[in-house]
Design a protein around this motif. Structure first.
Motif, PDB file in Angstrom:
ATOM      1  N   ARG A  94       0.571  -1.095   0.126  1.00 16.90           N
ATOM      2  CA  ARG A  94      -0.003  -0.162  -0.077  1.00 16.90           C
ATOM      3  C   ARG A  94       0.982   1.344   0.074  1.00 16.90           C
ATOM      4  O   ARG A  94       1.864   1.195   0.416  1.00 16.90           O
ATOM      5  N   VAL A  95       0.234   2.279  -0.594  1.00 19.83           N
ATOM      6  CA  VAL A  95       0.896   3.527  -0.529  1.00 19.83           C
ATOM      7  C   VAL A  95       0.453   4.387   0.696  1.00 19.83           C
ATOM      8  O   VAL A  95      -0.650   4.805   0.934  1.00 19.83           O
ATOM      9  N   GLU A  96       1.434   5.199   1.468  1.00 23.21           N
ATOM     10  CA  GLU A  96       1.086   5.804   2.432  1.00 23.21           C
ATOM     11  C   GLU A  96       2.068   7.036   2.692  1.00 23.21           C
ATOM     12  O   GLU A  96       3.514   6.996   2.934  1.00 23.21           O
ATOM     13  N   GLY A  97       1.494   8.071   2.556  1.00 25.23           N
ATOM     14  CA  GLY A  97       2.164   9.571   2.661  1.00 25.23           C
ATOM     15  C   GLY A  97       3.441   9.408   1.560  1.00 25.23           C
ATOM     16  O   GLY A  97       4.569   9.768   1.618  1.00 25.23           O
ATOM     17  N   GLY A  98       3.147   8.826   0.393  1.00 25.67           N
ATOM     18  CA  GLY A  98       3.942   9.021  -0.635  1.00 25.67           C
ATOM     19  C   GLY A  98       5.086   7.931  -0.756  1.00 25.67           C
ATOM     20  O   GLY A  98       6.012   7.567  -1.547  1.00 25.67           O
TER      21      GLY A  98
END
Lengths: 122, 271
Positions: A94-98
């Motif tokens: 997953r992507v979190e904060g870039g």
């Protein structure tokens, strides 16, 4: 269950893949554009070709240029040639904060049996 | 082409099936043949023929492996001739420093008897396939394309379908089969195009050294093919042969840009 940082989301252009090493484990990251990212082991499920060199991305489809076997990088399902029945193993991501994170608790490896009926190639 | 040397006793795994062989006449077999018609085509490409001890039947695009007296191992070469039952096989070989066979081969080798095993290879074409063709070849990789295009022409394929051949060489001096390709273009009556791509020439104008009907372009052959074929990829079978970096580049173009299904891309990897 550990989420680990793999790379920044901007490190790979859409439609490209690249290898990264996370805590000693090599993974391939493919940028699927609007469909996010796919994170999977570095060798081809078919005959262990290094996918950082042989892998070709086209939309959601990964092609290994060695024998043109193909997989859907979202689902892991094989597509294309009928004899290809091996799933593409994937790490949850997953992507979190870039940042791209992946759940890497241990190395995903394919079982390549020595006595299987491999394609005979000249 | 995988070649190895056994350092001791070894167990050999023989596959239980031979892919792509639909009839017994095309099963690979051990043959012998005599070298003939050895002559240079360019500064580093030779042509040669082998007169076999008995006729063989092969599909266009296939190859055989050759064993030469005194040289270790087998070498793979694609037939130039169109598929038919024949006792003479025509080939091209690039002369490379340290290349065992290509350095050994010379005009004085005519008459030498070689061991031949084949036909082999899955990058083949059959007349019953109702699709347009595109062939992307680098250097001596044009051999199998000559076989496919000749066969397609003789079976009337270009009356119903298109064929587009892209032939990559470094410079004007490296072109060969120009007359043969021009004859094919002429005989195909508009159904066939041939574009020679020069990777080390800057001019993109029509080249006076290339016979009529053949187009010239500048750049790597797979990039030229990608540009010239844009929008015309529907219902195509693609054939690819050449040096490994060119083959890799062509596969990437065909899959990622042209979006051809893998089942419509044919090549034999020799590395």
């Amino acid at each position: 269950m550990t989420w680990k940082r793999v790379c920044s989301a901007g490190d790979i252009e859409p439609g490209r893949l690249a290898p990264f090493v996370v805590d000693g484990i090599t993974v391939i990251v493919a940028n699927l554009g609007d469909d996010g990212f796919s994170v999977f082991p570095p060798s081809c499920p078919h005959m262990e070709e290094p996918l950082d060199q042989s892998g070709i991305c086209a939309g959601l489809i990964l092609t290994c240029s060695k024998h043109l076997h193909q997989w859907n990088m979202r689902t892991g399902e094989p597509t294309g040639p009928e004899e290809n029945d091996r799933e593409l193993l994937r790490y949850e991501s997953r992507v979190e904060g870039g940042e791209l994170l992946a759940r890497i608790d241990g190395e995903l490896v394919y079982e390549h049996e020595d006595d299987e009926d491999d394609d005979f190639e000249w | 082409m995988c070649q190895g040397v056994a350092l001791g006793d070894c167990e050999v795994l023989v596959p239980s099936r031979i892919d792509g062989v639909s009839d017994t006449a095309r099963e690979p077999q051990y043959l012998t043949g005599d070298l003939s018609e050895i002559r240079p085509l360019t500064r580093d490409v030779d042509t040669f023929s082998i007169d076999l001890d008995r006729p063989v039947t092969f599909d266009s695009g296939q190859f055989v492996v050759l064993a030469v007296p005194g040289l270790n191992g087998y070498r793979a070469y694609s037939m130039v001739n169109g598929a038919a039952e024949t006792s003479r096989l025509d080939f091209v070989v690039k002369r490379t420093p340290g290349g065992g066979f290509s350095e050994w081969l010379g005009v004085d080798r005519a008459g030498t008897t070689l061991d031949v095993f084949g036909p082999l290879g899955r990058a083949t074409w059959r007349p019953e396939e109702e699709k347009d063709l595109v062939c992307i070849a680098g250097g001596s990789g044009i051999a199998g394309m000559m076989s496919i295009v000749s066969h397609a022409l003789s079976s009337g394929h270009f009356e119903r379908h298109r064929g587009d051949v892209f032939f990559g060489v470094r410079t004007r001096e490296d072109v060969f089969f120009a007359d043969e390709l021009a004859r094919l273009v002429d005989a195909a009556g508009g159904g066939l195009s041939v574009t020679v791509a020069y990777s080390e020439e800057s001019s993109t104008v029509r080249d006076p050294d290339v016979p009529g009907g053949i187009r010239a372009a500048h750049g790597f052959v797979h990039l030229v093919a990608g540009e010239r074929m844009a929008g015309a990829w529907g219902n195509r079978t693609a054939f690819v042969a050449g040096p490994p970096p060119m083959v890799d580049g062509a596969l990437r173009m065909l899959i990622a840009e042209a979006r051809l299904p893998a089942s419509d891309i044919r090549y034999d990897k020799f590395t």
